[in-house]
Design a protein around this motif. Structure first.
Motif, PDB file in Angstrom:
ATOM      1  N   LEU A 153       0.781  -1.199  -0.033  1.00  0.00           N
ATOM      2  CA  LEU A 153       0.077   0.215   0.224  1.00  0.00           C
ATOM      3  C   LEU A 153       0.781   1.305   0.089  1.00  0.00           C
ATOM      4  O   LEU A 153       0.270   2.285  -0.188  1.00  0.00           O
ATOM      5  CB  LEU A 153      -1.050   0.027   1.107  1.00  0.00           C
ATOM      6  N   VAL A 154       2.167   1.075   0.134  1.00  0.00           N
ATOM      7  CA  VAL A 154       2.882   2.238   0.229  1.00  0.00           C
ATOM      8  C   VAL A 154       4.336   2.397  -0.908  1.00  0.00           C
ATOM      9  O   VAL A 154       4.848   3.272  -0.850  1.00  0.00           O
ATOM     10  CB  VAL A 154       3.695   2.479   1.671  1.00  0.00           C
ATOM     11  N   THR A 155       4.232   1.080  -1.681  1.00  0.00           N
ATOM     12  CA  THR A 155       5.287   0.933  -2.595  1.00  0.00           C
ATOM     13  C   THR A 155       4.677   0.655  -3.965  1.00  0.00           C
ATOM     14  O   THR A 155       3.773   0.012  -4.081  1.00  0.00           O
ATOM     15  CB  THR A 155       6.229   0.175  -2.335  1.00  0.00           C
ATOM     16  N   ALA A 156       4.946   1.697  -5.021  1.00  0.00           N
ATOM     17  CA  ALA A 156       4.373   1.541  -6.475  1.00  0.00           C
ATOM     18  C   ALA A 156       5.065   0.168  -6.971  1.00  0.00           C
ATOM     19  O   ALA A 156       6.041  -0.278  -6.570  1.00  0.00           O
ATOM     20  CB  ALA A 156       4.771   2.647  -7.147  1.00  0.00           C
ATOM     21  N   SER A 157       4.203  -0.141  -7.857  1.00  0.00           N
ATOM     22  CA  SER A 157       4.694  -1.564  -8.662  1.00  0.00           C
ATOM     23  C   SER A 157       5.762  -1.223  -9.602  1.00  0.00           C
ATOM     24  O   SER A 157       5.733  -0.087  -9.954  1.00  0.00           O
ATOM     25  CB  SER A 157       3.387  -2.435  -9.224  1.00  0.00           C
ATOM     26  N   ALA A 158       6.499  -1.969 -10.257  1.00  0.00           N
ATOM     27  CA  ALA A 158       7.321  -1.726 -11.126  1.00  0.00           C
ATOM     28  C   ALA A 158       6.656  -0.955 -12.477  1.00  0.00           C
ATOM     29  O   ALA A 158       7.105   0.000 -13.119  1.00  0.00           O
ATOM     30  CB  ALA A 158       8.074  -2.887 -11.838  1.00  0.00           C
ATOM     31  N   SER A 159       5.349  -1.341 -12.883  1.00  0.00           N
ATOM     32  CA  SER A 159       4.746  -0.768 -13.871  1.00  0.00           C
ATOM     33  C   SER A 159       3.948   0.449 -13.483  1.00  0.00           C
ATOM     34  O   SER A 159       3.586   1.152 -14.355  1.00  0.00           O
ATOM     35  CB  SER A 159       3.690  -1.922 -14.591  1.00  0.00           C
ATOM     36  N   GLY A 160       3.306   0.219 -12.212  1.00  0.00           N
ATOM     37  CA  GLY A 160       2.713   1.398 -11.822  1.00  0.00           C
ATOM     38  C   GLY A 160       1.281   1.249 -12.233  1.00  0.00           C
ATOM     39  O   GLY A 160       0.629   2.310 -12.170  1.00  0.00           O
ATOM     40  N   LEU A 161       0.861   0.367 -12.728  1.00  0.00           N
ATOM     41  CA  LEU A 161      -0.434  -0.176 -13.281  1.00  0.00           C
ATOM     42  C   LEU A 161      -1.329  -1.370 -12.534  1.00  0.00           C
ATOM     43  O   LEU A 161      -2.266  -1.652 -12.548  1.00  0.00           O
ATOM     44  CB  LEU A 161      -0.530  -0.373 -14.777  1.00  0.00           C
ATOM     45  N   ASP A 162      -0.638  -1.752 -11.264  1.00  0.00           N
ATOM     46  CA  ASP A 162      -1.118  -2.963 -10.931  1.00  0.00           C
ATOM     47  C   ASP A 162      -2.594  -2.807 -10.363  1.00  0.00           C
ATOM     48  O   ASP A 162      -3.065  -1.712  -9.776  1.00  0.00           O
ATOM     49  CB  ASP A 162      -0.395  -3.488  -9.774  1.00  0.00           C
ATOM     50  N   ASN A 163      -3.428  -3.749 -10.592  1.00  0.00           N
ATOM     51  CA  ASN A 163      -4.696  -3.408 -10.074  1.00  0.00           C
ATOM     52  C   ASN A 163      -5.326  -4.521  -8.801  1.00  0.00           C
ATOM     53  O   ASN A 163      -6.242  -4.630  -8.471  1.00  0.00           O
ATOM     54  CB  ASN A 163      -5.719  -3.998 -11.010  1.00  0.00           C
ATOM     55  N   ASN A 164      -4.221  -5.440  -8.614  1.00  0.00           N
ATOM     56  CA  ASN A 164      -4.329  -6.360  -7.392  1.00  0.00           C
ATOM     57  C   ASN A 164      -3.605  -5.996  -6.149  1.00  0.00           C
ATOM     58  O   ASN A 164      -2.492  -5.553  -6.108  1.00  0.00           O
ATOM     59  CB  ASN A 164      -3.710  -7.699  -7.866  1.00  0.00           C
ATOM     60  N   LEU A 165      -4.194  -6.369  -5.045  1.00  0.00           N
ATOM     61  CA  LEU A 165      -3.567  -6.571  -3.837  1.00  0.00           C
ATOM     62  C   LEU A 165      -3.736  -7.998  -3.056  1.00  0.00           C
ATOM     63  O   LEU A 165      -4.660  -8.507  -3.463  1.00  0.00           O
ATOM     64  CB  LEU A 165      -4.435  -5.531  -2.787  1.00  0.00           C
ATOM     65  N   THR A 166      -2.842  -8.109  -2.022  1.00  0.00           N
ATOM     66  CA  THR A 166      -3.201  -9.343  -1.303  1.00  0.00           C
ATOM     67  C   THR A 166      -4.250  -9.161  -0.502  1.00  0.00           C
ATOM     68  O   THR A 166      -4.483  -8.301  -0.195  1.00  0.00           O
ATOM     69  CB  THR A 166      -1.814  -9.722  -0.479  1.00  0.00           C
ATOM     70  N   PRO A 167      -5.135 -10.537  -0.277  1.00  0.00           N
ATOM     71  CA  PRO A 167      -6.179 -10.137   0.572  1.00  0.00           C
ATOM     72  C   PRO A 167      -5.791  -9.442   2.086  1.00  0.00           C
ATOM     73  O   PRO A 167      -6.749  -8.917   2.463  1.00  0.00           O
ATOM     74  CB  PRO A 167      -6.625 -11.527   0.838  1.00  0.00           C
ATOM     75  N   GLN A 168      -4.563  -9.547   2.462  1.00  0.00           N
ATOM     76  CA  GLN A 168      -4.051  -8.860   3.959  1.00  0.00           C
ATOM     77  C   GLN A 168      -4.197  -7.318   3.753  1.00  0.00           C
ATOM     78  O   GLN A 168      -4.672  -6.811   4.646  1.00  0.00           O
ATOM     79  CB  GLN A 168      -2.788  -9.431   4.225  1.00  0.00           C
ATOM     80  N   ALA A 169      -3.902  -6.858   2.538  1.00  0.00           N
ATOM     81  CA  ALA A 169      -3.796  -5.591   2.247  1.00  0.00           C
ATOM     82  C   ALA A 169      -5.183  -5.025   2.132  1.00  0.00           C
ATOM     83  O   ALA A 169      -5.522  -4.008   2.631  1.00  0.00           O
ATOM     84  CB  ALA A 169      -3.024  -5.041   1.166  1.00  0.00           C
ATOM     85  N   VAL A 170      -6.052  -5.769   1.649  1.00  0.00           N
ATOM     86  CA  VAL A 170      -7.626  -5.406   1.376  1.00  0.00           C
ATOM     87  C   VAL A 170      -8.375  -5.293   2.853  1.00  0.00           C
ATOM     88  O   VAL A 170      -8.966  -4.801   2.980  1.00  0.00           O
ATOM     89  CB  VAL A 170      -8.238  -6.249   0.448  1.00  0.00           C
ATOM     90  N   LEU A 171      -8.080  -6.410   3.608  1.00  0.00           N
ATOM     91  CA  LEU A 171      -8.703  -6.770   4.969  1.00  0.00           C
ATOM     92  C   LEU A 171      -8.364  -5.676   5.927  1.00  0.00           C
ATOM     93  O   LEU A 171      -9.018  -5.028   6.868  1.00  0.00           O
ATOM     94  CB  LEU A 171      -8.484  -8.000   5.481  1.00  0.00           C
ATOM     95  N   TRP A 172      -6.883  -4.984   5.638  1.00  0.00           N
ATOM     96  CA  TRP A 172      -6.485  -3.991   6.486  1.00  0.00           C
ATOM     97  C   TRP A 172      -7.335  -2.761   6.265  1.00  0.00           C
ATOM     98  O   TRP A 172      -7.717  -1.831   7.360  1.00  0.00           O
ATOM     99  CB  TRP A 172      -5.151  -3.611   6.109  1.00  0.00           C
ATOM    100  N   GLN A 173      -7.915  -2.523   5.025  1.00  0.00           N
ATOM    101  CA  GLN A 173      -8.466  -1.215   4.588  1.00  0.00           C
ATOM    102  C   GLN A 173     -10.254  -1.492   5.133  1.00  0.00           C
ATOM    103  O   GLN A 173     -10.883  -0.608   4.946  1.00  0.00           O
ATOM    104  CB  GLN A 173      -8.693  -0.894   3.161  1.00  0.00           C
ATOM    105  N   LEU A 174     -10.489  -2.736   5.263  1.00  0.00           N
ATOM    106  CA  LEU A 174     -11.892  -3.096   5.411  1.00  0.00           C
ATOM    107  C   LEU A 174     -12.745  -2.219   6.571  1.00  0.00           C
ATOM    108  O   LEU A 174     -13.857  -1.853   6.221  1.00  0.00           O
ATOM    109  CB  LEU A 174     -11.863  -4.656   5.790  1.00  0.00           C
ATOM    110  N   PRO A 175     -12.285  -1.951   7.827  1.00  0.00           N
ATOM    111  CA  PRO A 175     -12.811  -1.253   8.661  1.00  0.00           C
ATOM    112  C   PRO A 175     -13.312   0.350   8.194  1.00  0.00           C
ATOM    113  O   PRO A 175     -14.336   0.756   8.378  1.00  0.00           O
ATOM    114  CB  PRO A 175     -11.990  -0.987   9.784  1.00  0.00           C
ATOM    115  N   ARG A 176     -12.304   0.890   7.247  1.00  0.00           N
ATOM    116  CA  ARG A 176     -12.605   2.037   6.894  1.00  0.00           C
ATOM    117  C   ARG A 176     -13.873   2.126   5.827  1.00  0.00           C
ATOM    118  O   ARG A 176     -14.629   3.023   5.897  1.00  0.00           O
ATOM    119  CB  ARG A 176     -11.369   3.020   6.162  1.00  0.00           C
ATOM    120  N   VAL A 177     -13.802   1.359   4.729  1.00  0.00           N
ATOM    121  CA  VAL A 177     -14.543   1.032   3.804  1.00  0.00           C
ATOM    122  C   VAL A 177     -16.122   0.592   4.349  1.00  0.00           C
ATOM    123  O   VAL A 177     -17.016   1.292   3.868  1.00  0.00           O
ATOM    124  CB  VAL A 177     -14.260  -0.180   2.808  1.00  0.00           C
TER     125      VAL A 177
END
Length: 192
Positions: A120-144
């Motif tokens: 969530l704090v580092t850009a991918s090599a292409s800068g276009l990635d559309n995927n995250l690991t489930p852990q990174a998504v679950l980390w944001q879940l309370p806010r959403v």
């Protein structure tokens, strides 16, 4: 002079073959066999094109899951400016960029538990990635969940549905398609 004619003929032949015949053949076969993929793997609904399964989007509202940072030129997730985007780990500017992103994420996600996921704090090599690991998504879940007036239990099945698992575990890790997940979220009624 006798050596120039075969060389020139070979150059013309290879130019026509690699610059005309091959691209035409691969484009035709791609359209025929993989039409959806050859045209950008677009996500469409009754309102038109909503995005692509392959390229991330710049979600910034609190009621959406945010993807990896994009460091493409001119605007985030610009497919025309894809390329290496991270500074070296040894570069002090990288440390300050990451520190600023962590600070922003902590402020946006006060109820998130644990450390901010690295992706969530580092850009991918292409800068276009559309995927995250489930852990990174679950980390944001309370806010959403809070922003949408939904329970965590209502959103969890959407995350499971948008999670793509590799055929075999040694081929990679599960990832969540953020664009697909956020579109699915728009279909859920809130509890206001």
């Amino acid at each position: 002079m006798t050596l120039l004619r075969p060389a020139f003929s070979l150059m013309i032949f290879l130019t026509v073959l690699t610059g005309g015949v091959y691209p035409l053949l691969t484009s035709t076969l791609g359209q025929w066999w993989f039409s959806d993929r050859a045209n950008g793997s677009l996500i469409e609904d009754e309102n038109g094109v909503r995005g692509s399964y392959l390229i991330g989007q710049n979600f910034t509202r609190p009621d959406y899951f945010h993807g990896r940072p994009s460091a493409t030129a001119e605007r985030p997730y610009n497919p025309e400016a894809s390329g290496g985007s991270n500074l070296a780990v040894s570069n002090p500017a990288q440390d300050s960029v990451i520190a600023e992103r962590v600070k922003t994420l902590r402020a946006e996600n006060p109820d998130a538990a644990g450390a901010v996921p690295t992706e969530l704090v580092t850009a991918s090599a292409s800068g276009l990635d559309n995927n995250l690991t489930p852990q990174a998504v679950l980390w944001q879940l309370p806010r959403v969940a809070k922003a949408r007036h939904l329970s965590v239990e209502q959103i969890a099945p959407l995350i499971d549905h948008a999670t793509q698992k590799p055929l075999f575990s040694f081929l990679g890790q599960p990832v969540v398609n953020i664009v697909e997940l956020n579109i699915a979220l728009d279909g859920v009624k809130d509890n206001k």
